[in-house]
Write a protein that holds these residues in place. Structure first.
Motif: not given
Length: 492
Positions: A117-126
């Motif tokens: 999930g692109a959004n989940e990657v951005a949320r967790r990893c910045g």
């Protein structure tokens, strides 16, 4: 009695640099070893890790023999994030895959974004997954070279590889880890086990420390090979751009560092976590700091290419011709996307474009267009940083491109921003030396490296560049379909 001193070594894209510095910040000796990257296939940029260690050993032997000094600590840094996998005996299983200039991992990026999930990657990893991220490159090796991946047991970057060879410690700094998306949780500031187990199975990930912490001390074997004293401390180290920021004191809230090197890097220090899909959100080199960062895939690399193309060995002559060309480069515009582009367009299939050429244009015009194209890229990144919530209060320039001042003046004119230039612009190796000195003394950067001058924008030039910058912003979307087709043709 010899004076006490520290050594800083940085492994860069086109060279390794070392500096011997007194504990008061005085540069006692510098040394450089040039090297080249390997490009075994389109979009692939690699380097053998033996180069990193051999050049460190060569640099330290020169530094310790060139000036009588008592070396009391060592600091290291290097380009990154890179991916070097080794077996259980620390023998590399393949050459290291370099940072965002290597664009091979696009299929892995697309797959991981779909699965995680692109959004989940951005949320967790910045940050979103891009060719800058280390994780997809690990996945590329696992998928494309499974027999090599089965042998892999450890993950290194240039600075951590040097630390391992110097001290025996297997560590990585938090900042470098935060560019290993999606392996690192930027909120928890630790490896994220569900995704590391999925992407890097069988890999023992390094212990995490902060850049200025001691990783260990120089072993007797390393001392024999390098000329360094046995038992002196070695910093954990970090990625070169963050060491550059430390070298000029650009790590306070609101600071923006511009690194003029083979690539252009921008590091903005923010009070809290900011996320933006077109930029990289990372933890800083120092504890409790966070950054919003950007990077251009080429800057000095384009000027070097032009120098070689022109058959000239003299940058000073080319700078003189570029100054004679004048603002606007005789009506030329250059998109400096010669190796794709990182931020803010995040397009590995982008390519360089030179628009407006006529039979009247000169070497000076082309060289000026390269400098101005980079400046437009800096402005584009600055606008993206501020749109993401950044608050830029001070700009500090560093790196070899600050020499001669034409390039920095053009960037100030294009962006409308003043830039501080410190007395010493050696860069990352000097920042590494500072961290080393702070292990054994109360070294402070404002004493080590005071501001030498401030490059201020010229209003009459800024207004002129506004018009050209608007055309620059139009040129990429207008030409992208063509350069994408050409990129595909180049990959056949």
């Amino acid at each position: 009695m010899p004076q006490s001193a520290v050594i800083g070594v940085d492994i860069g894209t086109s060279s390794s640099k070392g500096v011997l510095v007194g504990l008061d910040g005085t540069v006692l000796h510098t040394a450089v070893r040039e090297h080249a990257v390997d490009r075994p296939a389109p979009g692939h940029v690699e380097m053998h890790a033996d180069i990193w260690w051999d050049e460190l050993a060569s640099l330290t032997r020169e530094l310790t023999s060139a000036h009588e000094a008592d070396v009391v600590a060592v600091g290291v840094s290097g380009m990154g994030p890179c991916v070097l996998l080794t077996d259980e005996n620390d023998t590399p299983v393949r050459p290291a895959i370099l940072y965002g200039v290597d664009t091979r991992s696009v299929p892995q990026i697309e797959r991981l974004e779909s699965e995680l999930g692109a959004n989940e990657v951005a949320r967790r990893c910045g940050s979103r997954l891009t060719t800058q991220a280390a994780g997809p490159k690990v996945a590329w090796i696992a998928e494309q070279e499974p027999e090599l991946f089965r042998r892999a047991r450890r993950l290194y970057m240039p600075s951590s590889w040097l630390v391992r060879r110097l001290t025996g410690a297997y560590v990585l700094d938090h900042h470098s880890a935060s560019q290993s998306t999606p392996l690192y949780d930027i909120v928890a500031r630790d490896w994220y086990t569900p995704w590391t187990d999925r992407i890097a199975p069988g890999i023992e990930l390094p212990e995490l420390r902060w850049s200025g912490e001691a990783a260990g001390t120089v072993t007797a074997e390393a001392a024999h090979l390098t000329g360094l004293p046995t038992g002196i401390p070695v910093t954990t180290g970090t990625i070169d751009a963050w060491a550059e920021a430390l070298s000029v004191g650009a790590h306070g809230i609101g600071d923006l560092m511009l690194m003029y090197g083979t690539t252009m890097f921008l590091v903005h220090t923010v009070p809290g976590l900011l996320r933006d899909p077109s930029l990289w959100s990372t933890v800083g080199a120092l504890p409790d700091t966070r950054n919003l960062a950007g990077g251009m895939a080429t800057s000095g690399a384009v000027t070097s290419w032009l120098r070689d193309l022109f058959g000239s060995d003299d940058y000073r002559q080319l700078l003189h011709l570029a100054e004679e060309s004048g603002p606007g480069a005789g009506g030329l515009l250059m998109l400096p996307y010669f190796a794709g582009e990182r931020t803010p367009i995040t397009d590995p299939r982008a390519r360089g474009v030179i628009a407006g050429l006529t039979l009247s244009h000169t070497r000076g015009d082309l060289y000026r267009a390269a400098l101005e194209g980079t400046a437009y890229g800096v402005r584009h990144n600055i606008e993206a940083i501020e749109a993401a919530g950044g608050d830029i209060r001070r700009v500090v320039a560093v790196g070899g491109g600050t020499q001669g001042r034409l390039w920095t003046q053009i960037v100030s004119d294009v962006t409308g921003r003043a830039q501080e230039v410190r007395t010493t612009s050696i860069g990352a190796s000097y920042g590494g030396a500072l961290l080393a000195a702070q292990l054994v003394s109360d070294a402070r950067i404002d004493i080590w490296n005071p501001v030498q001058e401030v490059v201020t924008p010229r209003p009459e030039m800024t207004s002129r560049y506004d018009e050209l910058y608007a055309l620059y912003r139009e040129l990429y979307p207008a030409s992208s379909h063509v350069v994408h087709a050409l990129s595909d043709f180049q990959s056949r």
